[in-house]
Design a protein around this motif. Structure first.
Motif, PDB file in Angstrom:
ATOM      1  N   GLN A 209     -16.048  -4.181   7.923  1.00  0.00           N
ATOM      2  CA  GLN A 209     -17.299  -4.339   7.174  1.00  0.00           C
ATOM      3  C   GLN A 209     -18.175  -5.442   7.772  1.00  0.00           C
ATOM      4  O   GLN A 209     -19.390  -5.309   7.887  1.00  0.00           O
ATOM      5  CB  GLN A 209     -16.998  -4.663   5.701  1.00  0.00           C
ATOM      6  N   LYS A 210     -17.519  -6.535   8.178  1.00  0.00           N
ATOM      7  CA  LYS A 210     -18.289  -7.634   8.767  1.00  0.00           C
ATOM      8  C   LYS A 210     -18.806  -7.253  10.139  1.00  0.00           C
ATOM      9  O   LYS A 210     -19.890  -7.670  10.548  1.00  0.00           O
ATOM     10  CB  LYS A 210     -17.444  -8.905   8.810  1.00  0.00           C
ATOM     11  N   ALA A 211     -18.022  -6.433  10.852  1.00  0.00           N
ATOM     12  CA  ALA A 211     -18.467  -5.987  12.176  1.00  0.00           C
ATOM     13  C   ALA A 211     -19.729  -5.116  12.028  1.00  0.00           C
ATOM     14  O   ALA A 211     -20.696  -5.274  12.789  1.00  0.00           O
ATOM     15  CB  ALA A 211     -17.357  -5.209  12.870  1.00  0.00           C
ATOM     16  N   ILE A 212     -19.744  -4.247  11.045  1.00  0.00           N
ATOM     17  CA  ILE A 212     -20.927  -3.397  10.841  1.00  0.00           C
ATOM     18  C   ILE A 212     -22.133  -4.266  10.468  1.00  0.00           C
ATOM     19  O   ILE A 212     -23.225  -4.119  11.022  1.00  0.00           O
ATOM     20  CB  ILE A 212     -20.660  -2.338   9.741  1.00  0.00           C
ATOM     21  N   LEU A 213     -21.905  -5.203   9.533  1.00  0.00           N
ATOM     22  CA  LEU A 213     -23.006  -6.080   9.108  1.00  0.00           C
ATOM     23  C   LEU A 213     -23.562  -6.864  10.294  1.00  0.00           C
ATOM     24  O   LEU A 213     -24.783  -6.930  10.499  1.00  0.00           O
ATOM     25  CB  LEU A 213     -22.520  -7.052   8.030  1.00  0.00           C
TER      26      LEU A 213
ATOM     27  N   LEU B  26     -31.423  -6.726   3.587  1.00  0.00           N
ATOM     28  CA  LEU B  26     -29.989  -7.036   3.622  1.00  0.00           C
ATOM     29  C   LEU B  26     -29.739  -8.494   4.014  1.00  0.00           C
ATOM     30  O   LEU B  26     -28.758  -9.100   3.600  1.00  0.00           O
ATOM     31  CB  LEU B  26     -29.332  -6.094   4.637  1.00  0.00           C
ATOM     32  N   LYS B  27     -30.674  -9.054   4.797  1.00  0.00           N
ATOM     33  CA  LYS B  27     -30.515 -10.437   5.243  1.00  0.00           C
ATOM     34  C   LYS B  27     -30.516 -11.413   4.072  1.00  0.00           C
ATOM     35  O   LYS B  27     -30.038 -12.525   4.180  1.00  0.00           O
ATOM     36  CB  LYS B  27     -31.650 -10.817   6.207  1.00  0.00           C
ATOM     37  N   LYS B  28     -31.086 -10.977   2.949  1.00  0.00           N
ATOM     38  CA  LYS B  28     -31.147 -11.883   1.794  1.00  0.00           C
ATOM     39  C   LYS B  28     -29.839 -11.866   1.002  1.00  0.00           C
ATOM     40  O   LYS B  28     -29.661 -12.646   0.077  1.00  0.00           O
ATOM     41  CB  LYS B  28     -32.291 -11.459   0.877  1.00  0.00           C
ATOM     42  N   PHE B  29     -28.949 -10.961   1.320  1.00  0.00           N
ATOM     43  CA  PHE B  29     -27.665 -10.886   0.612  1.00  0.00           C
ATOM     44  C   PHE B  29     -26.651 -11.730   1.375  1.00  0.00           C
ATOM     45  O   PHE B  29     -26.266 -11.390   2.474  1.00  0.00           O
ATOM     46  CB  PHE B  29     -27.173  -9.434   0.543  1.00  0.00           C
ATOM     47  N   ASN B  30     -26.237 -12.834   0.731  1.00  0.00           N
ATOM     48  CA  ASN B  30     -25.392 -13.766   1.485  1.00  0.00           C
ATOM     49  C   ASN B  30     -23.917 -13.664   1.156  1.00  0.00           C
ATOM     50  O   ASN B  30     -23.136 -14.532   1.488  1.00  0.00           O
ATOM     51  CB  ASN B  30     -25.869 -15.197   1.212  1.00  0.00           C
ATOM     52  N   GLU B  31     -23.509 -12.608   0.442  1.00  0.00           N
ATOM     53  CA  GLU B  31     -22.119 -12.606  -0.001  1.00  0.00           C
ATOM     54  C   GLU B  31     -21.118 -12.502   1.144  1.00  0.00           C
ATOM     55  O   GLU B  31     -21.378 -11.872   2.161  1.00  0.00           O
ATOM     56  CB  GLU B  31     -21.888 -11.518  -1.047  1.00  0.00           C
ATOM     57  N   THR B  32     -19.969 -13.156   0.924  1.00  0.00           N
ATOM     58  CA  THR B  32     -18.909 -13.166   1.924  1.00  0.00           C
ATOM     59  C   THR B  32     -18.081 -11.893   1.837  1.00  0.00           C
ATOM     60  O   THR B  32     -17.697 -11.306   2.838  1.00  0.00           O
ATOM     61  CB  THR B  32     -17.965 -14.374   1.666  1.00  0.00           C
ATOM     62  N   ASN B  33     -17.775 -11.492   0.602  1.00  0.00           N
ATOM     63  CA  ASN B  33     -16.972 -10.287   0.426  1.00  0.00           C
ATOM     64  C   ASN B  33     -17.868  -9.068   0.475  1.00  0.00           C
ATOM     65  O   ASN B  33     -18.720  -8.884  -0.383  1.00  0.00           O
ATOM     66  CB  ASN B  33     -16.248 -10.323  -0.918  1.00  0.00           C
ATOM     67  N   LEU B  34     -17.657  -8.260   1.481  1.00  0.00           N
ATOM     68  CA  LEU B  34     -18.598  -7.167   1.700  1.00  0.00           C
ATOM     69  C   LEU B  34     -18.007  -5.825   1.327  1.00  0.00           C
ATOM     70  O   LEU B  34     -16.869  -5.515   1.679  1.00  0.00           O
ATOM     71  CB  LEU B  34     -18.971  -7.095   3.181  1.00  0.00           C
ATOM     72  N   PHE B  35     -18.806  -5.045   0.631  1.00  0.00           N
ATOM     73  CA  PHE B  35     -18.482  -3.645   0.450  1.00  0.00           C
ATOM     74  C   PHE B  35     -19.813  -2.915   0.652  1.00  0.00           C
ATOM     75  O   PHE B  35     -20.607  -2.761  -0.264  1.00  0.00           O
ATOM     76  CB  PHE B  35     -17.900  -3.393  -0.943  1.00  0.00           C
TER      77      PHE B  35
ATOM     78  N   ILE C 294     -27.072   1.381  22.675  1.00  0.00           N
ATOM     79  CA  ILE C 294     -25.769   1.409  22.005  1.00  0.00           C
ATOM     80  C   ILE C 294     -25.296  -0.031  21.863  1.00  0.00           C
ATOM     81  O   ILE C 294     -25.428  -0.820  22.795  1.00  0.00           O
ATOM     82  CB  ILE C 294     -24.758   2.203  22.853  1.00  0.00           C
ATOM     83  N   PHE C 295     -24.748  -0.375  20.694  1.00  0.00           N
ATOM     84  CA  PHE C 295     -24.370  -1.771  20.456  1.00  0.00           C
ATOM     85  C   PHE C 295     -22.940  -1.847  19.906  1.00  0.00           C
ATOM     86  O   PHE C 295     -22.660  -1.401  18.796  1.00  0.00           O
ATOM     87  CB  PHE C 295     -25.350  -2.383  19.449  1.00  0.00           C
ATOM     88  N   TYR C 296     -22.037  -2.394  20.710  1.00  0.00           N
ATOM     89  CA  TYR C 296     -20.646  -2.530  20.275  1.00  0.00           C
ATOM     90  C   TYR C 296     -20.420  -3.886  19.625  1.00  0.00           C
ATOM     91  O   TYR C 296     -20.900  -4.907  20.119  1.00  0.00           O
ATOM     92  CB  TYR C 296     -19.706  -2.405  21.473  1.00  0.00           C
ATOM     93  N   VAL C 297     -19.679  -3.875  18.515  1.00  0.00           N
ATOM     94  CA  VAL C 297     -19.245  -5.145  17.931  1.00  0.00           C
ATOM     95  C   VAL C 297     -17.737  -5.203  18.119  1.00  0.00           C
ATOM     96  O   VAL C 297     -16.994  -4.466  17.464  1.00  0.00           O
ATOM     97  CB  VAL C 297     -19.605  -5.234  16.436  1.00  0.00           C
ATOM     98  N   ASN C 298     -17.322  -6.021  19.050  1.00  0.00           N
ATOM     99  CA  ASN C 298     -15.900  -6.124  19.348  1.00  0.00           C
ATOM    100  C   ASN C 298     -15.259  -7.072  18.336  1.00  0.00           C
ATOM    101  O   ASN C 298     -15.433  -8.280  18.391  1.00  0.00           O
ATOM    102  CB  ASN C 298     -15.739  -6.631  20.781  1.00  0.00           C
ATOM    103  N   ASP C 299     -14.517  -6.486  17.397  1.00  0.00           N
ATOM    104  CA  ASP C 299     -14.000  -7.239  16.254  1.00  0.00           C
ATOM    105  C   ASP C 299     -12.640  -7.867  16.592  1.00  0.00           C
ATOM    106  O   ASP C 299     -11.618  -7.485  16.039  1.00  0.00           O
ATOM    107  CB  ASP C 299     -13.890  -6.267  15.066  1.00  0.00           C
TER     108      ASP C 299
END
Ligand code: UDP
Ligand code: MG
Length: 318
Positions: free
Chosen positions: A83-87, A179-188, A45-50
């Motif tokens: 979105q950034k936390a998931i990424l 996905l690592k090749k997608f460098n966009e800042t604005n994530l959807f 299990i991996f938590y991303v504490n945002d």
């Protein structure tokens, strides 16, 4: 392939009320799947504490010790958004030897019992398996209408995402590498995963009401996610601006010609002060709206050009 290693990724922002219950429930599910050899025993299990400012991170650390590393996580230096936390969860866990990744919300509103169905579909060969909500019973009327409107608009603009798509999703290692090749800042992410291709499948689930704590999304943050979704995936609104401008010019030329003809044939002055004021007001409104649309894209460009890091990790237990 028979027992893939699974990482369950959970973004969390001030979820101290949920996280104990969620951890115990997910550990139980993982244990069952491991016992039945559905997944490997190195799954975790991996938590991303945002950027939580409550006890979330302390609880993650506590479980990390208690479970000898079955619960892991990273801590952002501040709140970067879901979105950034998931990424980050996907990118950071891929440093370990993981075969497939499931993302799920910390409140377990999304039915965790479906995890097995995701794994089954992964074993059948799908690489992106999206969770689709059966309905929106747990949402208020406002969220229901705006969410449905958003998906309809996205579809009209040519972005082909399924209605009631959620961020409850399984992806394979290959997909995360891409996905690592997608460098966009604005994530959807819903749009991005759609863009990637690969064999897709769907798991339908019921949404439960939130057991502990309250929603971390304000109407404003949902609005900004929606605008991000539209402006990062479709250029149609920009074309619409051009089209509206063109249409307005044609209409004003026609009105001008008709007024001229009226003047020559009937010698009538152009009547109607009110009509003029209304028309000017309307055109002003359209112009400002169009400028707003252009500004949204300009804002996106501004952020992308700066190419700042999408998130900053302050601490990690990997
Ligand atoms: N979340 C996050 N960062 C934020 C807002 C939310 O990581 O800035 C997480 C939150 O902790 C939860 C998930 O995103 O795990 C979904 O949030 P929530 O359940 O509040 O959304 P809702 O179900 O109301 O749409
Ligand atoms: Mg929720």
């Amino acid at each position: 392939m028979n027992s893939p290693t699974l990482a369950v990724i959970i973004p969390c922002y001030n979820e101290e009320e949920c996280i104990e219950f969620t951890t115990l429930r997910l550990l139980e599910i993982l244990k069952n799947l491991e016992t039945n050899q559905e997944i490997s025993s190195s799954s975790f299990i991996f938590y991303v504490n945002d950027g939580s400012n409550d006890n979330t991170w302390n609880i993650v650390q506590k479980y990390n010790k208690e479970t000898q590393g079955k619960v892991k996580g990273i801590k952002f230096s501040r709140n970067f958004g879901n979105q950034k936390a998931i990424l980050a969860g996907l990118l950071e866990t891929s440093k370990n030897d993981v075969d497939c990744f499931i993302t799920i919300d910390a409140d377990l509103q999304q039915d965790e019992n479906k995890i097995k169905e995701f794994i089954d579909k992964y074993k059948q060969g799908a690489k992106i398996i999206c969770g689709i909500r059966n309905d929106r019973k747990t949402d208020g009327l406002f969220k229901k209408i705006t969410a449905l409107g958003f998906y309809k608009i996205m579809n009209l603009l040519g972005v082909n995402i399924k209605i009631n798509h959620s961020d409850y999703r399984l992806v394979s290692r290959e997909v995360v590498e891409t996905l690592k090749k997608f460098n966009e800042t604005n994530l959807f992410l819903r749009g991005m995963f759609n863009e990637l291709g690969y064999k897709k499948d769907y798991v339908y689930f019921d949404v439960k009401p939130r057991k502990f704590g309250k929603t971390k999304f304000s109407p404003f943050s949902l609005f900004s996610l929606a605008i991000n979704g539209i402006t990062s995936f479709s250029l149609v609104p920009l074309r619409m601006v051009t089209f509206i401008g063109f249409l307005m010019s044609i209409i004003s030329i026609l009105v001008g010609i008709s007024a001229l003809i009226d003047k020559i044939t009937n010698n009538n002055p152009v009547p109607g002060w009110a009509t003029i004021v209304v028309t000017i007001g309307f055109i002003c409104g359209i112009q400002i709206l169009c400028l707003g649309i252009i500004a949204e894209y300009l804002g996106q460009l501004f952020q992308e050009v700066k190419a700042r890091p999408r998130y900053i990790i302050e601490e990690e237990i990997i």
